[in-house]
Write a protein that holds these residues in place. Structure first.
Motif, PDB file in Angstrom:
ATOM      1  N   HIS A 167       2.240  -1.918 -16.075  1.00 54.40           N
ATOM      2  CA  HIS A 167       2.150  -0.465 -16.342  1.00 54.40           C
ATOM      3  C   HIS A 167       3.445   0.266 -15.986  1.00 54.40           C
ATOM      4  CE1 HIS A 167       1.042  -0.919 -12.121  1.00 54.40           C
ATOM      5  NE2 HIS A 167       1.188   0.369 -11.925  1.00 54.40           N
ATOM      6  N   LEU A 168       4.375  -0.401 -15.304  1.00 52.59           N
ATOM      7  CA  LEU A 168       5.642   0.238 -14.903  1.00 52.59           C
ATOM      8  C   LEU A 168       6.834  -0.297 -15.688  1.00 52.59           C
ATOM      9  CD1 LEU A 168       5.213   0.135 -10.989  1.00 52.59           C
ATOM     10  CD2 LEU A 168       4.703   2.054 -12.528  1.00 52.59           C
ATOM     11  N   THR A 217       0.883   6.884  -2.835  1.00 51.40           N
ATOM     12  CA  THR A 217       2.040   6.000  -3.000  1.00 51.40           C
ATOM     13  C   THR A 217       3.207   6.365  -2.088  1.00 51.40           C
ATOM     14  OG1 THR A 217       1.382   5.815  -5.330  1.00 51.40           O
ATOM     15  CG2 THR A 217       3.570   4.998  -4.754  1.00 51.40           C
ATOM     16  N   ASN A 271       6.198   0.832   0.779  1.00 51.80           N
ATOM     17  CA  ASN A 271       4.983   1.515   1.236  1.00 51.80           C
ATOM     18  C   ASN A 271       3.895   0.555   1.734  1.00 51.80           C
ATOM     19  OD1 ASN A 271       4.206   0.522  -1.204  1.00 51.80           O
ATOM     20  ND2 ASN A 271       3.754   2.490  -2.153  1.00 51.80           N
ATOM     21  N   HIS A 277      -0.007  -2.998  -1.463  1.00 52.68           N
ATOM     22  CA  HIS A 277      -0.546  -2.736  -2.797  1.00 52.68           C
ATOM     23  C   HIS A 277      -2.065  -2.775  -2.696  1.00 52.68           C
ATOM     24  CE1 HIS A 277      -1.608  -3.073  -7.009  1.00 52.68           C
ATOM     25  NE2 HIS A 277      -2.422  -4.061  -6.648  1.00 52.68           N
ATOM     26  N   THR A 278      -2.735  -1.882  -3.417  1.00 48.73           N
ATOM     27  CA  THR A 278      -4.199  -1.922  -3.497  1.00 48.73           C
ATOM     28  C   THR A 278      -4.599  -1.719  -4.958  1.00 48.73           C
ATOM     29  OG1 THR A 278      -4.508   0.478  -3.205  1.00 48.73           O
ATOM     30  CG2 THR A 278      -4.357  -0.851  -1.207  1.00 48.73           C
ATOM     31  N   VAL A 336       8.578   5.626  -0.958  1.00 48.90           N
ATOM     32  CA  VAL A 336       7.714   5.410  -2.128  1.00 48.90           C
ATOM     33  C   VAL A 336       7.621   3.915  -2.425  1.00 48.90           C
ATOM     34  CG1 VAL A 336       7.446   5.825  -4.611  1.00 48.90           C
ATOM     35  CG2 VAL A 336       8.272   7.659  -3.113  1.00 48.90           C
ATOM     36  N   GLN A 337       8.765   3.244  -2.365  1.00 49.01           N
ATOM     37  CA  GLN A 337       8.778   1.815  -2.693  1.00 49.01           C
ATOM     38  C   GLN A 337       8.310   0.955  -1.515  1.00 49.01           C
ATOM     39  OE1 GLN A 337      12.147  -0.406  -4.775  1.00 49.01           O
ATOM     40  NE2 GLN A 337      12.429  -1.040  -2.643  1.00 49.01           N
ATOM     41  N   LYS A 379       2.929  -6.167   1.514  1.00 54.00           N
ATOM     42  CA  LYS A 379       4.233  -6.321   0.871  1.00 54.00           C
ATOM     43  C   LYS A 379       5.272  -6.881   1.844  1.00 54.00           C
ATOM     44  CE  LYS A 379       3.527  -2.516  -2.429  1.00 54.00           C
ATOM     45  NZ  LYS A 379       4.148  -1.349  -3.072  1.00 54.00           N
ATOM     46  N   ARG A 406      13.918  -2.725  -9.538  1.00 55.15           N
ATOM     47  CA  ARG A 406      14.034  -2.476  -8.090  1.00 55.15           C
ATOM     48  C   ARG A 406      12.722  -2.802  -7.381  1.00 55.15           C
ATOM     49  NH1 ARG A 406      11.958   1.871  -5.976  1.00 55.15           N
ATOM     50  NH2 ARG A 406      12.663   3.563  -7.303  1.00 55.15           N
ATOM     51  N   VAL A 407      11.613  -2.366  -7.978  1.00 54.80           N
ATOM     52  CA  VAL A 407      10.295  -2.628  -7.382  1.00 54.80           C
ATOM     53  C   VAL A 407      10.031  -4.139  -7.350  1.00 54.80           C
ATOM     54  CG1 VAL A 407       7.805  -2.347  -7.726  1.00 54.80           C
ATOM     55  CG2 VAL A 407       9.325  -0.378  -7.974  1.00 54.80           C
ATOM     56  N   PHE A 410      12.875   2.215 -12.445  1.00 55.46           N
ATOM     57  CA  PHE A 410      12.841   1.533 -11.143  1.00 55.46           C
ATOM     58  C   PHE A 410      12.101   0.197 -11.188  1.00 55.46           C
ATOM     59  CE2 PHE A 410       9.486   4.793 -11.309  1.00 55.46           C
ATOM     60  CZ  PHE A 410       8.347   4.004 -11.157  1.00 55.46           C
ATOM     61  N   ARG A 418      -0.170   4.021   4.908  1.00 56.15           N
ATOM     62  CA  ARG A 418       1.151   4.474   4.482  1.00 56.15           C
ATOM     63  C   ARG A 418       1.588   5.689   5.304  1.00 56.15           C
ATOM     64  NH1 ARG A 418      -0.164   3.695  -1.979  1.00 56.15           N
ATOM     65  NH2 ARG A 418       0.647   1.570  -2.186  1.00 56.15           N
ATOM     66  N   TYR A 473       2.835  -5.585 -12.535  1.00 55.11           N
ATOM     67  CA  TYR A 473       3.340  -4.217 -12.668  1.00 55.11           C
ATOM     68  C   TYR A 473       3.629  -3.872 -14.137  1.00 55.11           C
ATOM     69  CZ  TYR A 473       3.762  -3.414  -7.612  1.00 55.11           C
ATOM     70  OH  TYR A 473       3.499  -3.208  -6.269  1.00 55.11           O
ATOM     71  N   ARG A 501      -8.253   2.193  -1.065  1.00 54.05           N
ATOM     72  CA  ARG A 501      -7.252   3.187  -1.524  1.00 54.05           C
ATOM     73  C   ARG A 501      -7.170   4.346  -0.531  1.00 54.05           C
ATOM     74  NH1 ARG A 501      -3.782   2.083  -5.796  1.00 54.05           N
ATOM     75  NH2 ARG A 501      -3.896   4.188  -6.681  1.00 54.05           N
TER      76      ARG A 501
HETATM   77  P1  TYD Z   1       1.908   2.504  -8.653  1.00 59.76           P
HETATM   78  O1  TYD Z   1       1.012   1.433  -9.197  1.00 59.76           O
HETATM   79  O2  TYD Z   1       2.105   3.746  -9.471  1.00 59.76           O
HETATM   80  O3  TYD Z   1       1.435   3.001  -7.184  1.00 59.76           O
HETATM   81  P2  TYD Z   1       0.413   2.392  -6.098  1.00 59.76           P
HETATM   82  O4  TYD Z   1       1.087   1.194  -5.465  1.00 59.76           O
HETATM   83  O5  TYD Z   1       0.240   3.511  -5.102  1.00 59.76           O
HETATM   84  O6  TYD Z   1      -0.860   2.040  -6.812  1.00 59.76           O
HETATM   85  O7  TYD Z   1       3.350   1.892  -8.392  1.00 59.76           O
HETATM   86  C1  TYD Z   1       3.504   0.582  -7.932  1.00 59.76           C
HETATM   87  C2  TYD Z   1       4.634   0.534  -6.937  1.00 59.76           C
HETATM   88  O8  TYD Z   1       5.850   0.904  -7.576  1.00 59.76           O
HETATM   89  C3  TYD Z   1       4.471   1.517  -5.774  1.00 59.76           C
HETATM   90  O9  TYD Z   1       3.669   1.003  -4.730  1.00 59.76           O
HETATM   91  C4  TYD Z   1       5.878   1.737  -5.370  1.00 59.76           C
HETATM   92  C5  TYD Z   1       6.667   1.612  -6.667  1.00 59.76           C
HETATM   93  N1  TYD Z   1       7.029   2.947  -7.253  1.00 59.76           N
HETATM   94  C6  TYD Z   1       8.310   3.439  -7.075  1.00 59.76           C
HETATM   95  O10 TYD Z   1       9.162   2.785  -6.431  1.00 59.76           O
HETATM   96  N2  TYD Z   1       8.629   4.659  -7.606  1.00 59.76           N
HETATM   97  C7  TYD Z   1       7.716   5.398  -8.290  1.00 59.76           C
HETATM   98  O11 TYD Z   1       8.068   6.530  -8.761  1.00 59.76           O
HETATM   99  C8  TYD Z   1       6.399   4.893  -8.468  1.00 59.76           C
HETATM  100  C9  TYD Z   1       5.351   5.685  -9.200  1.00 59.76           C
HETATM  101  C10 TYD Z   1       6.090   3.647  -7.934  1.00 59.76           C
END
Ligand code: TYD
Length: 159
Positions: free
Chosen positions: A57-58, A97, A118, A121-122, A115-116, A15, A66-67, A63, A108, A55, A91
């Motif tokens: 799924h988010l 995360t 981090n 990505h995997t 959290v963000q 990232k 922001r992500v 957020f 990490r 992303y 992983r």
């Molecule tokens: P996610 O796919 O849930 O996690 P991972 O990267 O561990 O597979 O989320 C994608 C990215 O979104 C995560 O790396 C960081 C960000 N994120 C936040 O900022 N806040 C959150 O509460 C979550 C779950 C993710």
């Protein structure tokens, strides 16, 4: 020699936080030392459209923007990484995360306070890895050369 086990491929994205903090070599080195094979690697600037897919799924999370902004703040390095059980192995190397909760020794856990932000990505499953690799790499950008250490990395019946 025929092998009875499956080699997987997974997507890793270093990232903007990895690039800006000078951790590209450190993180890549961990995958190499583990014995995973680097099948593809490229620098790219992510776009809003690509991140809407990546992303998806988010999309309903508060957020989400922001992500996406964080992922577009600088270029990223996309990697195709290969090995037996590569998805789960990567992983495990990455850690959970939230960098503050990730164990020391994980990427990490060693390099992230966030959290963000981090570091990587995997892909989270072989199915999603296949979809994500298609999204980020053309077929000719993933290379099928033989890893010279292969016979010293795996047994013939690895399980
Ligand atoms: P996610 O796919 O849930 O996690 P991972 O990267 O561990 O597979 O989320 C994608 C990215 O979104 C995560 O790396 C960081 C960000 N994120 C936040 O900022 N806040 C959150 O509460 C979550 C779950 C993710």
């Amino acid at each position: 020699m025929k092998f009875a086990f499956m080699i997987e491929r997974t997507l890793v994205i270093l990232k903007p936080s990895a690039l800006q903090r000078g951790l590209v070599g450190e993180v890549t080195h961990r995958f190499e030392r583990k014995g995973l094979r680097l099948a593809g690697m490229k620098m790219m600037q992510l776009t809003d459209h690509l991140l809407d897919e990546h992303y998806a799924h988010l999309i309903n999370k508060p957020f989400f923007q922001r992500v996406k902004d964080s992922m577009m703040a600088a270029p990223v390095i996309a990697c195709c990484i290969e090995g037996v059980d590569a998805v789960q192995t990567v992983r495990t190397l990455a850690g959970p995360t939230n960098g503050r909760l990730a164990a020391p020794g994980t990427i990490r856990g060693d390099y992230s306070m966030s959290v963000q932000e981090n570091i990587i990505h995997t892909s989270d499953s072989p199915e999603n890895a296949a979809v994500e690799l298609t999204r980020f790499f053309k077929p000719e950008e993933m290379f099928a050369y033989k890893q010279v250490a292969f016979d010293y990395l795996y047994a013939t019946d690895e399980y």
